[in-house]
Design an enzyme around this catalytic site. Structure first.
Site, PDB file in Angstrom:
ATOM      1  N   GLY A 196      -4.473 -15.831  46.091  1.00 31.52           N
ATOM      2  CA  GLY A 196      -4.796 -15.331  44.730  1.00 31.52           C
ATOM      3  C   GLY A 196      -6.104 -15.742  44.517  1.00 31.52           C
ATOM      4  O   GLY A 196      -6.896 -16.417  45.249  1.00 31.52           O
ATOM      5  N   ARG A 197      -6.420 -15.769  43.282  1.00 32.31           N
ATOM      6  CA  ARG A 197      -7.739 -16.261  42.621  1.00 32.31           C
ATOM      7  C   ARG A 197      -7.802 -17.682  42.867  1.00 32.31           C
ATOM      8  O   ARG A 197      -8.948 -18.114  43.383  1.00 32.31           O
ATOM      9  CB  ARG A 197      -7.734 -16.161  41.066  1.00 32.31           C
ATOM     10  CG  ARG A 197      -8.037 -14.699  40.534  1.00 32.31           C
ATOM     11  CD  ARG A 197      -7.954 -14.739  39.111  1.00 32.31           C
ATOM     12  NE  ARG A 197      -7.840 -13.547  38.303  1.00 32.31           N
ATOM     13  CZ  ARG A 197      -6.627 -12.806  38.198  1.00 32.31           C
ATOM     14  NH1 ARG A 197      -5.610 -13.452  38.173  1.00 32.31           N
ATOM     15  NH2 ARG A 197      -6.926 -11.740  37.527  1.00 32.31           N
ATOM     16  N   ILE A 198      -6.683 -18.580  42.615  1.00 31.40           N
ATOM     17  CA  ILE A 198      -6.878 -20.026  42.833  1.00 31.40           C
ATOM     18  C   ILE A 198      -6.918 -20.203  44.250  1.00 31.40           C
ATOM     19  O   ILE A 198      -7.982 -21.089  44.827  1.00 31.40           O
ATOM     20  CB  ILE A 198      -5.660 -20.711  41.947  1.00 31.40           C
ATOM     21  CG1 ILE A 198      -5.817 -20.418  40.821  1.00 31.40           C
ATOM     22  CG2 ILE A 198      -5.880 -22.207  42.344  1.00 31.40           C
ATOM     23  CD1 ILE A 198      -4.592 -20.742  39.941  1.00 31.40           C
ATOM     24  N   ARG A 218       1.373 -12.655  50.624  1.00 27.42           N
ATOM     25  CA  ARG A 218       2.287 -11.315  50.750  1.00 27.42           C
ATOM     26  C   ARG A 218       1.581 -10.376  51.240  1.00 27.42           C
ATOM     27  O   ARG A 218       2.087  -9.304  52.101  1.00 27.42           O
ATOM     28  CB  ARG A 218       2.675 -11.021  49.206  1.00 27.42           C
ATOM     29  CG  ARG A 218       3.969 -11.423  48.898  1.00 27.42           C
ATOM     30  CD  ARG A 218       4.387 -11.126  47.598  1.00 27.42           C
ATOM     31  NE  ARG A 218       3.364 -11.289  46.614  1.00 27.42           N
ATOM     32  CZ  ARG A 218       2.983 -10.649  45.598  1.00 27.42           C
ATOM     33  NH1 ARG A 218       4.031 -10.193  44.963  1.00 27.42           N
ATOM     34  NH2 ARG A 218       2.259 -11.040  44.667  1.00 27.42           N
ATOM     35  N   ALA A 279       0.636 -25.757  42.099  1.00 27.19           N
ATOM     36  CA  ALA A 279       1.175 -24.212  41.597  1.00 27.19           C
ATOM     37  C   ALA A 279       2.604 -24.579  40.614  1.00 27.19           C
ATOM     38  O   ALA A 279       2.346 -24.801  39.363  1.00 27.19           O
ATOM     39  CB  ALA A 279       1.508 -23.419  42.750  1.00 27.19           C
ATOM     40  N   ARG A 280       3.801 -24.346  41.306  1.00 23.76           N
ATOM     41  CA  ARG A 280       4.869 -24.942  40.480  1.00 23.76           C
ATOM     42  C   ARG A 280       5.674 -25.784  41.348  1.00 23.76           C
ATOM     43  O   ARG A 280       5.742 -25.668  42.515  1.00 23.76           O
ATOM     44  CB  ARG A 280       5.723 -23.735  40.000  1.00 23.76           C
ATOM     45  CG  ARG A 280       4.890 -23.015  39.009  1.00 23.76           C
ATOM     46  CD  ARG A 280       4.804 -23.717  37.312  1.00 23.76           C
ATOM     47  NE  ARG A 280       4.577 -22.861  36.579  1.00 23.76           N
ATOM     48  CZ  ARG A 280       3.407 -23.150  36.148  1.00 23.76           C
ATOM     49  NH1 ARG A 280       2.476 -23.781  36.627  1.00 23.76           N
ATOM     50  NH2 ARG A 280       2.835 -22.333  34.949  1.00 23.76           N
ATOM     51  N   GLU A 309       9.828 -30.951  35.577  1.00 22.10           N
ATOM     52  CA  GLU A 309       9.011 -31.604  34.659  1.00 22.10           C
ATOM     53  C   GLU A 309       9.589 -31.573  33.250  1.00 22.10           C
ATOM     54  O   GLU A 309      10.252 -30.860  32.698  1.00 22.10           O
ATOM     55  CB  GLU A 309       7.760 -30.774  34.490  1.00 22.10           C
ATOM     56  CG  GLU A 309       7.172 -30.684  35.797  1.00 22.10           C
ATOM     57  CD  GLU A 309       5.510 -29.942  35.620  1.00 22.10           C
ATOM     58  OE1 GLU A 309       5.203 -29.703  34.713  1.00 22.10           O
ATOM     59  OE2 GLU A 309       5.262 -29.432  36.763  1.00 22.10           O
ATOM     60  N   HIS A 327       0.558 -32.706  35.725  1.00 23.56           N
ATOM     61  CA  HIS A 327       0.182 -31.448  35.536  1.00 23.56           C
ATOM     62  C   HIS A 327      -0.993 -30.934  34.929  1.00 23.56           C
ATOM     63  O   HIS A 327      -0.867 -30.561  33.586  1.00 23.56           O
ATOM     64  CB  HIS A 327       1.269 -30.615  34.568  1.00 23.56           C
ATOM     65  CG  HIS A 327       1.641 -29.067  34.887  1.00 23.56           C
ATOM     66  ND1 HIS A 327       2.761 -28.491  34.805  1.00 23.56           N
ATOM     67  CD2 HIS A 327       0.638 -28.155  34.790  1.00 23.56           C
ATOM     68  CE1 HIS A 327       2.504 -27.150  34.929  1.00 23.56           C
ATOM     69  NE2 HIS A 327       1.191 -27.027  35.104  1.00 23.56           N
ATOM     70  N   GLY A 329      -3.574 -29.413  36.238  1.00 19.72           N
ATOM     71  CA  GLY A 329      -4.579 -28.300  36.826  1.00 19.72           C
ATOM     72  C   GLY A 329      -5.688 -27.533  35.816  1.00 19.72           C
ATOM     73  O   GLY A 329      -6.772 -27.526  36.093  1.00 19.72           O
TER      74      GLY A 329
HETATM   75  C1  DGY Z   1      -0.628 -22.398  33.822  1.00 23.13           C
HETATM   76  O1  DGY Z   1      -1.405 -21.660  33.115  1.00 23.13           O
HETATM   77  O2  DGY Z   1       0.266 -21.746  34.591  1.00 23.13           O
HETATM   78  C2  DGY Z   1      -0.617 -23.719  33.739  1.00 23.13           C
HETATM   79  O3  DGY Z   1       0.057 -24.282  34.776  1.00 23.13           O
HETATM   80  C3  DGY Z   1      -0.053 -24.333  32.486  1.00 23.13           C
HETATM   81  O4  DGY Z   1       1.000 -23.755  32.506  1.00 23.13           O
END
Ligand code: DGY
Length: 363
Positions: A196-198, A218, A279-280, A309, A327, A329
């Protein structure tokens, strides 16, 4: 009872709730075409964490803002209590808005304007069932998050943080030809999971490092974008994992991506491979990753996000071949202000009866 703070005074929830006409039992409402109801006057907006000062100030001008001066993450009950009589909730990734919480939220609540792009902490099905609109903040944190992925992509193989720890320990004896040898990244293969964008912003950055870009997504990108990014598409994630030197996770956390990198998939990686995750945390089985890093089955990792987290798998803390960031980002001044501005635009559009630009789903 939760104590919240407004611009000038600490006031209790119940005193503050019904400032827009009506009564606690019968607020005045206007009908929206889509069947939703917004109370007249300034909407009551509950913000669960401290936001940049400029954003809080603007929110207090525009809304009946209930701010969390303590900045402590709120429990489900505290969120429910704080939302009494409110029309809008502004949560963040540190709030867990699960189905049980939606059962308790007051019917006055019509909009969840998330401060952040990821919405995996919100049960979207439960929100949609209650006809609550959900918005997020896409776009404005793309570059910052891609920069963080690039930081980790450099820091882990070049042993930057391990080196810094050595210097601070006072044990560095100076340069030596065989000292602290890392891994080159140029001419290596980077596999991006989630284009995606990132993911695309990261691909643009690593072109400058001389890496070759591969991706799994995907949907395959348009051929013009693939050409611009010189990116090779892998339909089969397992195949891609087995052929990469570096992996970066840039997809959202959903039911489908939960533990996408489980022990079996991690085992496909080459022993010299590095994994980066901005990401997560839930997308990787953190315990399996720690074990494979400890056993040298994967060379290293750069992590900005974690499964539970702020708790971190204890085994990760023992390892030198992992760079751990808390975290960060989207944590730039510019990024966080832009996120706050997006939240405000989404709320303003909604209360002015326009479509908020960043709706996560259609109702
Ligand atoms: C986001 O924007 O999803 C960052 O991880 C902070 O929640």
């Amino acid at each position: 009872m939760v104590t919240l703070y407004t611009a000038s005074a600490v006031i209790s929830m119940r005193q503050h709730v019904w400032t827009m006409g009506g009564s606690p039992d019968r607020p005045r409402v206007i009908n929206r075409e889509d069947g939703q109801h917004m109370a007249k006057g300034k909407p009551v907006v509950v913000v669960t964490r401290r936001l940049p000062r400029d954003i809080e100030t603007r929110m207090m001008e525009l809304f009946e803002a209930r701010l969390n001066a303590s900045d402590a993450a709120m429990s489900a009950k505290q969120i429910v209590d704080a939302c009494e009589g409110a029309q809008v909730l502004v949560p963040t990734v540190t709030d867990r808005l699960n189905a049980g919480l939606f059962d308790e939220l007051p019917f006055s609540l019509k909009l969840i304007a998330n401060f952040g792009v990821g919405v995996n902490h919100i049960d979207l099905e439960a929100a949609a069932a209650r006809k609550i609109v959900v918005t997020n903040t896409p776009g404005v944190l793309t570059d910052d998050t891609a920069d963080m992925a690039a930081c980790l992509l450099l820091a882990a193989p070049r042993r930057l943080v391990e080196g810094e720890r050595l210097i601070r320990s006072g044990n560095w004896n100076g340069w030596a030809p065989t000292f602290m040898i890392g891994h080159r990244i140029s001419a290596k293969r980077l596999g991006i999971i989630g284009m995606g964008r990132i993911g695309q912003a990261l691909a643009r950055r690593v072109q400058g490092f001389g890496m070759t870009v591969h991706y799994h997504n995907r949907r395959r990108l348009h051929e013009d974008i693939e050409r611009e990014l010189e990116a090779t598409y892998w339909d089969d994630l397992d195949q891609m994992l087995a052929h990469m030197d570096f992996i970066s996770i840039n997809c959202p956390h959903t039911k489908e991506t939960h533990h996408l990198l489980n022990a079996d998939r991690l085992a496909l990686l080459k022993p010299h491979a590095f994994v980066v995750n901005t990401a997560r945390g839930e997308i990787i089985d953190e315990a399996a990753l720690a074990q494979m890093l400890a056993e040298g089955k994967i060379a290293g990792a750069g992590l900005d996000v974690y499964e539970r987290e702020p708790a971190i798998e204890p085994a990760l803390l023992e390892l030198d071949n992992v760079v751990l960031a808390p975290h960060l980002g989207s944590a730039t001044r510019e990024g966080r202000i832009a996120m706050g501005e997006k939240v405000i635009v989404n709320i303003k559009s909604f209360v002015d009866d326009h479509r908020p630009p960043d709706r996560v789903y259609q109702i």
